[in-house]
Design an enzyme around this catalytic site. Structure first.
Site, PDB file in Angstrom:
ATOM      1  N   GLU A 166      -9.450   7.759   3.647  1.00  0.00           N
ATOM      2  CA  GLU A 166      -9.430   7.988   5.098  1.00  0.00           C
ATOM      3  C   GLU A 166      -9.908   9.395   5.454  1.00  0.00           C
ATOM      4  O   GLU A 166      -9.484  10.384   4.851  1.00  0.00           O
ATOM      5  CB  GLU A 166      -8.023   7.772   5.648  1.00  0.00           C
ATOM      6  CG  GLU A 166      -7.921   7.994   7.156  1.00  0.00           C
ATOM      7  CD  GLU A 166      -6.589   7.575   7.743  1.00  0.00           C
ATOM      8  OE1 GLU A 166      -6.407   7.775   8.954  1.00  0.00           O
ATOM      9  OE2 GLU A 166      -5.748   7.031   6.998  1.00  0.00           O
ATOM     10  N   LYS A 174       0.849  -1.200   0.000  1.00  0.00           N
ATOM     11  CA  LYS A 174       0.000   0.000   0.000  1.00  0.00           C
ATOM     12  C   LYS A 174       0.877   1.239   0.000  1.00  0.00           C
ATOM     13  O   LYS A 174       1.862   1.301   0.731  1.00  0.00           O
ATOM     14  CB  LYS A 174      -0.933   0.028   1.219  1.00  0.00           C
ATOM     15  CG  LYS A 174      -1.879   1.249   1.232  1.00  0.00           C
ATOM     16  CD  LYS A 174      -2.977   1.095   2.273  1.00  0.00           C
ATOM     17  CE  LYS A 174      -2.497   1.361   3.677  1.00  0.00           C
ATOM     18  NZ  LYS A 174      -2.065   2.775   3.885  1.00  0.00           N
ATOM     19  N   GLU A 208       0.742   5.625  -0.047  1.00  0.00           N
ATOM     20  CA  GLU A 208      -0.090   6.797   0.195  1.00  0.00           C
ATOM     21  C   GLU A 208       0.154   7.874  -0.857  1.00  0.00           C
ATOM     22  O   GLU A 208       1.254   8.009  -1.389  1.00  0.00           O
ATOM     23  CB  GLU A 208       0.211   7.391   1.577  1.00  0.00           C
ATOM     24  CG  GLU A 208      -0.191   6.522   2.741  1.00  0.00           C
ATOM     25  CD  GLU A 208       0.025   7.223   4.076  1.00  0.00           C
ATOM     26  OE1 GLU A 208       0.348   8.437   4.080  1.00  0.00           O
ATOM     27  OE2 GLU A 208      -0.128   6.573   5.122  1.00  0.00           O
TER      28      GLU A 208
END
Length: 284
Positions: A186, A116, A118
């Site tokens: 998020e 993952k 960001e």
């Protein structure tokens, strides 16, 4: 009955069927076993382990070697869920080549199924594309991105104004176009996420983002192990932190009072063994 391993295809099937995807973090063998036994779909070895396991002040403090150690332990514990590992800050920023090399280490050394990353600026999208082109599946992450929270004004919700909401939408679409197979959004208002999802073809995993194709929480947060005030999007399903303290307090009390260990907590020697040792000691 043993569950089949979760694959990228299985995740797409769940999303297309409207079956929510369950994602939870894990950072060591015990928390990995909890996730496995609980039947979740994805285990995220998050860089949040920097704070909840290693005691660092923020996620940017964790090193690649630390993340690899955590990830290896989780992989040993997990057989069924897909294992996704966070790429820690500082291990992808220099170049696409660095990002690919870091990702390869997670696959080779820790057994990661995916990584993952960001962000969605030009550099981050280039890294994402390079990792995907190297044959490693990638989960994107937009909205509040803790590794670069300072640039976003701190750990606070994103997408609350017109311009910022459109930025999050553009970021999500750019991450999809770069090749991510799923995306974490998020700390973005639920109604904004609902509109963004209409334009996406990949599963959205929400955290503080309302209804989505799936949800993720930090295991230590949802189990009540983490101390202090939890983020507004966390629901605590247990109070294990308090229970753990109570258990250790009870142990300490019984040791000090001479209650533990009792007879049932000791081993017995064969007849005459203690006598032989006594005679040996007396003869010294």
């Amino acid at each position: 009955m043993t569950r089949p391993r979760v694959t990228l295809r299985r995740l797409r099937e769940l999303a297309e069927a409207g079956t929510p995807i369950v994602m939870v973090t894990a950072y060591d063998f015990p928390s990995g076993r909890v996730a496995e036994r609980a039947g979740v779909d994805i285990v995220l070895v998050g860089d949040s382990g920097a704070q909840v396991v290693l005691g660092h002040p923020d996620t940017t403090s964790v090193t690649l070697d630390e993340m690899l150690t955590l990830s290896k332990a989780v992989r040993l514990a997990v057989q069924t869920p897909l294992v996704v590992c966070d790429l820690p800050f500082g291990t992808t920023e220099l170049s696409d080549e660095q990002a690919v090399a870091t990702s390869v280490r997670f696959v080779h050394e820790a057994g990661a199924d995916a990584v993952k990353i960001e962000g969605a600026n030009a550099a981050r999208l280039s890294r994402l594309r390079a990792i995907v082109e190297a044959g490693i599946p990638v989960v994107g992450h937009v909205g509040l991105t803790p590794q670069t929270a300072t640039a976003l004004g701190g750990l606070r919700a994103q997408g609350r104004t017109d311009d910022d909401a459109i930025r999050v939408a553009r970021d999500a679409l750019a991450v999809q176009d770069a090749g991510a197979f799923a995306i974490v959004i998020e700390a973005v208002p639920a109604d904004v996420v609902a509109e963004i999802r209409r334009a996406l073809r990949i599963p959205v995993i929400g955290i503080g983002a309302g209804e989505a194709d799936g949800q993720v929480l930090v295991q230590h947060d949802l189990l009540g192990i983490t101390e202090g005030r939890a983020p507004v999007f966390v629901k605590r399903y247990a109070a294990l932190g308090d229970a753990m303290v109570e258990g250790v307090e009870a142990y300490a009390r019984e040791v000090r009072e001479g209650v533990f260990p009792a007879g049932e907590h000791t081993y017995r020697a064969a007849p005459g063994v203690a006598t032989a040792v006594r005679e040996f000691v007396d003869g010294l």
